[in-house]
Design an enzyme around this catalytic site. Structure first.
Site, short mmCIF file in Angstrom:
data_model
loop_
_atom_site.label_atom_id
_atom_site.label_comp_id
_atom_site.label_asym_id
_atom_site.label_seq_id
_atom_site.Cartn_x
_atom_site.Cartn_y
_atom_site.Cartn_z
N CYS A 1 0.82 -1.22 0.00
CA CYS A 1 0.00 0.00 0.00
C CYS A 1 0.86 1.27 0.00
O CYS A 1 0.34 2.36 -0.22
CB CYS A 1 -0.92 0.01 1.22
N HIS B 1 -2.82 6.77 4.36
CA HIS B 1 -3.36 5.55 3.74
C HIS B 1 -4.66 5.20 4.46
O HIS B 1 -4.74 5.19 5.68
CB HIS B 1 -2.34 4.43 3.88
N ASN C 1 -10.28 -0.02 1.80
CA ASN C 1 -8.84 0.06 1.62
C ASN C 1 -8.50 -0.33 0.17
O ASN C 1 -8.68 -1.48 -0.22
CB ASN C 1 -8.16 -0.90 2.62
O1 UT7 Z 1 -3.23 -1.77 3.99
C1 UT7 Z 1 -2.88 -2.58 5.05
C2 UT7 Z 1 -3.94 -3.61 5.16
N1 UT7 Z 1 -4.26 -4.13 6.44
C3 UT7 Z 1 -4.65 -3.41 7.51
O2 UT7 Z 1 -4.58 -2.23 7.57
C4 UT7 Z 1 -5.18 -4.21 8.64
C5 UT7 Z 1 -4.94 -3.58 9.97
N2 UT7 Z 1 -5.73 -4.26 10.97
C6 UT7 Z 1 -7.04 -3.95 11.18
O3 UT7 Z 1 -7.57 -3.06 10.56
C7 UT7 Z 1 -7.77 -4.71 12.24
O4 UT7 Z 1 -6.85 -5.55 12.91
C8 UT7 Z 1 -8.96 -5.55 11.67
C9 UT7 Z 1 -10.06 -4.64 11.22
C10 UT7 Z 1 -8.48 -6.40 10.50
C11 UT7 Z 1 -9.50 -6.47 12.75
O5 UT7 Z 1 -9.91 -5.71 13.87
P1 UT7 Z 1 -9.50 -6.17 15.33
O6 UT7 Z 1 -10.10 -5.23 16.26
O7 UT7 Z 1 -8.00 -6.30 15.33
O8 UT7 Z 1 -10.24 -7.56 15.45
P2 UT7 Z 1 -9.61 -8.98 15.70
O9 UT7 Z 1 -8.85 -9.44 14.51
O10 UT7 Z 1 -8.90 -8.97 17.02
O11 UT7 Z 1 -10.93 -9.83 15.84
C12 UT7 Z 1 -11.87 -9.61 16.86
C13 UT7 Z 1 -13.03 -10.54 16.64
C14 UT7 Z 1 -12.62 -11.98 16.36
O12 UT7 Z 1 -13.56 -12.83 16.99
P3 UT7 Z 1 -13.18 -13.58 18.34
O13 UT7 Z 1 -11.98 -14.41 18.02
O14 UT7 Z 1 -12.89 -12.50 19.34
O15 UT7 Z 1 -14.42 -14.36 18.64
C15 UT7 Z 1 -12.77 -12.12 14.87
O16 UT7 Z 1 -13.05 -13.44 14.47
O17 UT7 Z 1 -13.77 -10.12 15.49
C16 UT7 Z 1 -13.98 -11.23 14.62
N3 UT7 Z 1 -14.04 -10.75 13.25
C17 UT7 Z 1 -15.21 -10.38 12.68
N4 UT7 Z 1 -16.47 -10.35 13.14
C18 UT7 Z 1 -17.44 -9.92 12.30
C19 UT7 Z 1 -13.04 -10.58 12.36
N5 UT7 Z 1 -13.54 -10.11 11.21
C20 UT7 Z 1 -14.88 -9.99 11.38
C21 UT7 Z 1 -15.92 -9.54 10.54
N6 UT7 Z 1 -17.17 -9.52 11.06
N7 UT7 Z 1 -15.71 -9.13 9.28
#
Ligand code: UT7
Length: 339
Positions: A122, A261, A291
């Site tokens: 990115c 970004h 994104n």
């Molecule tokens: O250009 C670079 C590209 N990448 C990024 O910028 C990614 C940077 N990271 C992020 O933006 C965040 O880490 C995410 C948005 C990807 C995830 O947010 P988070 O607050 O870090 O959530 P998490 O990964 O810790 O997940 C929390 C919970 C999990 O459930 P459990 O294990 O607590 O039961 C996930 O399974 O949220 C769940 N989860 C979802 N729930 C509903 C993950 N994705 C989803 C979803 N809908 N789409």
């Protein structure tokens, strides 16, 4: 990591043309609720995204790049045959080779341009600006087209809710030319390859050439450890912004507009807080586009300029992070009056 900036310049380089292009189809969070186990509320609250644009079947990265490039050439009042170099930043090229920049060159009729693709996740567009800037400052070239274009929907696992809700397709472009003063003043570029596997597509290269098994194992899709990328992003976005402004001899309080970004509003807000910025000093369009990887900064920049939020003399920071892991920032004193 090295800071590069105002050293031995023969002349200054600046952005004198800009353009953005989004495909026609909109995919809302509600639509995604029908595809994976997610909710509009989760996506909005954890990322800030409301919708994203998705390319048609058969619509390619070079198609999106072409439309953004035409607009950038128009604003710069430049003919395609006057372009000396085309740099396309992308992680979703039309094909492994030839480069998407070559396909774009042919379609634009930019017969006098040297072309290559640049892959820095990115951060690619800002990396591309830094390369363009060196060629302009040295006097080797006069007119360079830098494009960030992606069709991430084509490498998305539509069964993986961790990734498929985040990304969108689009393209942004800039013309870089020489100016009398101001323009692109400093850059801060870096990478930490040890974090490579926190955001990658493992299939299709020399490590895992395409086979039935790689397709079955879904190796041709984006894999991401969101948490790891999140921590990296917050730290690097603020550090790279501060470093690039200081390198140009200013403080962050002197900056009129930060264009980060667009990956997650929580990342943007955390970085803004570390830099002591007010909301109106940070441009955010993530809710509309998701994104778009290397297209995100040039789309946001073109949009901010179209809305009149950037004017000549304004001090602007472009800052990105992404796969690699990489980061890149640019400090510019906006000057769109090419020589
Ligand atoms: O250009 C670079 C590209 N990448 C990024 O910028 C990614 C940077 N990271 C992020 O933006 C965040 O880490 C995410 C948005 C990807 C995830 O947010 P988070 O607050 O870090 O959530 P998490 O990964 O810790 O997940 C929390 C919970 C999990 O459930 P459990 O294990 O607590 O039961 C996930 O399974 O949220 C769940 N989860 C979802 N729930 C509903 C993950 N994705 C989803 C979803 N809908 N789409």
């Amino acid at each position: 990591m090295k800071l590069i900036g105002m050293v031995n310049k023969m002349r200054n380089a600046s952005i004198t043309g800009w353009g953005k292009y989004l495909p026609d189809n909109i995919l809302t969070n509600k639509d995604l609720e029908e595809i994976v186990d997610t909710s509009d509320d989760w996506i909005r609250s954890r990322t800030g995204i409301k919708q994203r644009y998705i390319a048609d079947d058969g619509e390619t990265t070079s198609d999106l790049a072409y439309h953004a490039a035409r607009k950038a050439l128009k604003t710069a009042d430049l003919k395609a045959e006057e372009i000396d170099m085309i740099i396309v930043a992308t992680v979703t090229p039309d094909m492994p080779f030839p480069a998407t920049s070559c396909i774009l060159e042919d379609r634009l009729g930019a017969d006098n341009a040297a072309t290559f693709d640049l892959e820095a996740g990115c951060s690619g567009f800002v990396y591309g600006l830094s390369v363009a800037s060196q060629f302009i400052e040295s006097g080797m070239y006069d007119n360079i087209l830098v494009v960030g274009a992606e069709t991430l929907s084509k490498i998305m696992d539509w069964e993986d809710r961790n990734t498929c809700v985040l990304f969108g397709d689009g393209a942004g472009a800039a013309v870089v030319q020489a100016v009398d003063k101001g323009g692109l003043m400093s850059f801060d570029l870096g990478s930490d390859g040890s974090g490579g596997e926190s955001l990658y597509m493992p299939g299709g290269g020399s490590l895992n050439p395409a086979t039935e098994k790689t397709v079955e194992d879904k190796l041709h899709y984006i894999k991401m450890a969101g948490n790891q990328v999140f921590k990296f992003a917050v730290k690097r976005m603020s550090q790279a912004s501060r470093d690039v402004v200081n390198k140009a001899g200013f403080g962050t309080e002197d900056v009129d507009l930060f264009i980060p970004h667009q990956a997650n509003t929580r990342i943007i807000n955390s970085a803004a807080k570390r830099l002591d910025l007010n909301n109106d000093e940070v441009y955010v369009n993530l809710p509309e586009y998701g994104n778009t990887s290397s297209a995100s900064v040039p789309i946001a920049m073109a949009e901010a300029r179209e809305k009149g939020l950037i004017k000549n003399g304004d001090k602007v920071v472009l800052v990105a992070f992404g796969a690699g892991l990489t980061w890149a920032s640019a400090f510019l004193e906006w000057n769109e009056e090419g020589k």
